[in-house]
Design a protein around this motif. Structure first.
Motif, PDB file in Angstrom:
ATOM      1  N   ASN A   6       0.830  -1.211   0.000  1.00  0.00           N
ATOM      2  CA  ASN A   6       0.000   0.000   0.000  1.00  0.00           C
ATOM      3  C   ASN A   6       0.861   1.256   0.000  1.00  0.00           C
ATOM      4  N   ASP A   7       1.968   1.218  -0.728  1.00  0.00           N
ATOM      5  CA  ASP A   7       2.908   2.349  -0.805  1.00  0.00           C
ATOM      6  C   ASP A   7       3.594   2.637   0.531  1.00  0.00           C
ATOM      7  N   ASP A 113      -5.049   8.502   4.549  1.00  0.00           N
ATOM      8  CA  ASP A 113      -4.365   7.395   3.870  1.00  0.00           C
ATOM      9  C   ASP A 113      -3.146   6.927   4.653  1.00  0.00           C
ATOM     10  N   ASN A 117      -3.799   3.095   5.174  1.00  0.00           N
ATOM     11  CA  ASN A 117      -2.830   2.289   4.423  1.00  0.00           C
ATOM     12  C   ASN A 117      -1.741   1.732   5.331  1.00  0.00           C
ATOM     13  N   LYS A 120      -3.311  -1.176   7.375  1.00  0.00           N
ATOM     14  CA  LYS A 120      -3.488  -2.380   6.551  1.00  0.00           C
ATOM     15  C   LYS A 120      -2.144  -3.043   6.250  1.00  0.00           C
ATOM     16  N   ALA A 121      -1.131  -2.225   5.976  1.00  0.00           N
ATOM     17  CA  ALA A 121       0.200  -2.797   5.717  1.00  0.00           C
ATOM     18  C   ALA A 121       0.732  -3.526   6.943  1.00  0.00           C
TER      19      ALA A 121
END
Length: 355
Positions: A6-7, A113, A117, A120-121
């Motif tokens: 997710n970046d 984000d 993100n 989630k990562a």
């Protein structure tokens, strides 16, 4: 091996602690996973978050967290269903509340984000740590604190955002008896009671210990002005059932806008349970206990979901609350945990799949 999810940059731990963990006997919040999310605010902006090995952090002795208490946090859980899919429960509500708390303590707000993100990562990297045992979950603790240096009484210029996780069993076990507080207050009008600020909880420990010394497990907080109104139960929102009506106090400067609280209200209403959101007087609860119309009291929060109260003390008198077969507490807790763990339909859109 380093990677991107997710970046988010991922720096993997060289070893794992998971093989030393007894997942059948988890205490709450004692064992931490292999990784954590870390993100710094400096030069006027939040830097790129990254997942790193769980490790101690180094702070200057003049870091403002130590002196002026700029610190906020959240509490969340991740669950794994029978198919191994990972779920969160209303995570955007936690994100929004974290920023509400941050704003009140003059902490810079976090981009959505970065939070979502990054979370989630982290969950993907430490997915094996999410328990499948009944009643267990991965407790998630996002928090932000002032890392900037200096003794000047002002907001810091640097902050650190971390998410750490702990596989955990039940928060409470056994009966909980509470003492209605007559002297100390959790918060006041115009204060930070609605924020999840670390200092709110520090201020609770001493009065709670006094109650523990008297044989109770927790304190029921009353309003700061008159101590006539019931507000929260320990670190949880409180619900009172009088006859068949479920009552909880309105949110305010003093009362946390609990995510579990909101869920209980909406779920109860959908099941035809009468719900009143209004001020509750201590005298009303005492009178209901005396005449038998007080059917239930329970705390509501992320850690325990719902924690039934078996009795309370007030003005040197104890009042027992008989256990009910058709208790709202067990009925509502089962419905909420079934939604959280993907065992039932989710008509409210609360469940969030981690993909």
């Amino acid at each position: 091996m380093d990677a991107l999810i997710n970046d988010i940059e991922i720096i993997k731990a060289k070893t794992t602690k998971i093989n030393d963990v007894d997942f059948d006997n988890l205490t709450f919040g004692k064992i931490l996973t292999d990784h954590m999310l870390e993100c710094d605010f400096k030069d006027g902006k939040w830097q790129a978050p990254k997942v790193v090995p769980y490790q101690p952090i180094t702070l200057d002795p003049s870091a403002k967290i130590f002196h002026y208490g700029q610190s906020v946090f959240e509490g969340m859980k991740a669950y794994k269903d029978a198919d191994g899919t990972v779920w969160l429960f209303r995570p955007l509500d936690n994100f929004k509340r974290l920023n509400i708390s941050s704003k009140r303590l003059a902490i810079p707000e976090l981009p959505e984000d970065y939070f979502m993100n990054g979370l989630k990562a982290l969950l993907k990297v430490d997915s094996d740590w999410i328990p499948r045992n009944e009643g267990s979950s991965l407790y998630i603790r996002p928090f932000i604190f002032a890392s900037g240096k200096g003794f000047h009484a002002s907001p810091a210029d640097e902050y650190k955002f971390i998410i750490a996780c702990a596989p955990s069993g039940s928060y409470f076990s056994g009966e909980v008896k509470v003492l209605i507080e007559e002297k100390y207050s959790r918060s006041a009008n115009g204060g930070v009671g609605f924020a999840k600020a670390g200092g709110n909880y520090a201020g609770q420990f001493y009065p709670t210990q006094l109650a523990v010394d008297k044989g109770y497990q927790q304190v029921i907080w009353t309003d700061d002005n008159t101590h006539e109104y019931i507000e929260e139960a320990g670190a949880m929102n409180i619900f009172v059932r009088i006859n068949d009506t479920l009552i909880t106090g309105p949110t305010s400067d003093r009362i946390l806008d609990g995510i579990t609280r909101k869920s209980i209200i909406e779920l109860a209403q959908s099941k035809g349970i009468p719900v009143e959101v209004r001020k509750i007087t201590v005298s009303e609860v005492v009178e209901a206990a005396k005449n038998g119309s007080l059917k239930e009291m329970f705390g509501a929060g992320t850690a325990a979901v719902i924690s039934p109260i078996s009795g309370f003390g007030y003005k040197n008198e104890d009042y027992d609350i008989p256990e009910m077969e058709d208790a709202y507490a067990s009925f509502l807790k089962k419905h909420i945990t079934d939604i959280q763990t993907n065992k039932s339909e989710d008509p409210f859109g609360w469940r969030y799949k981690v993909e």
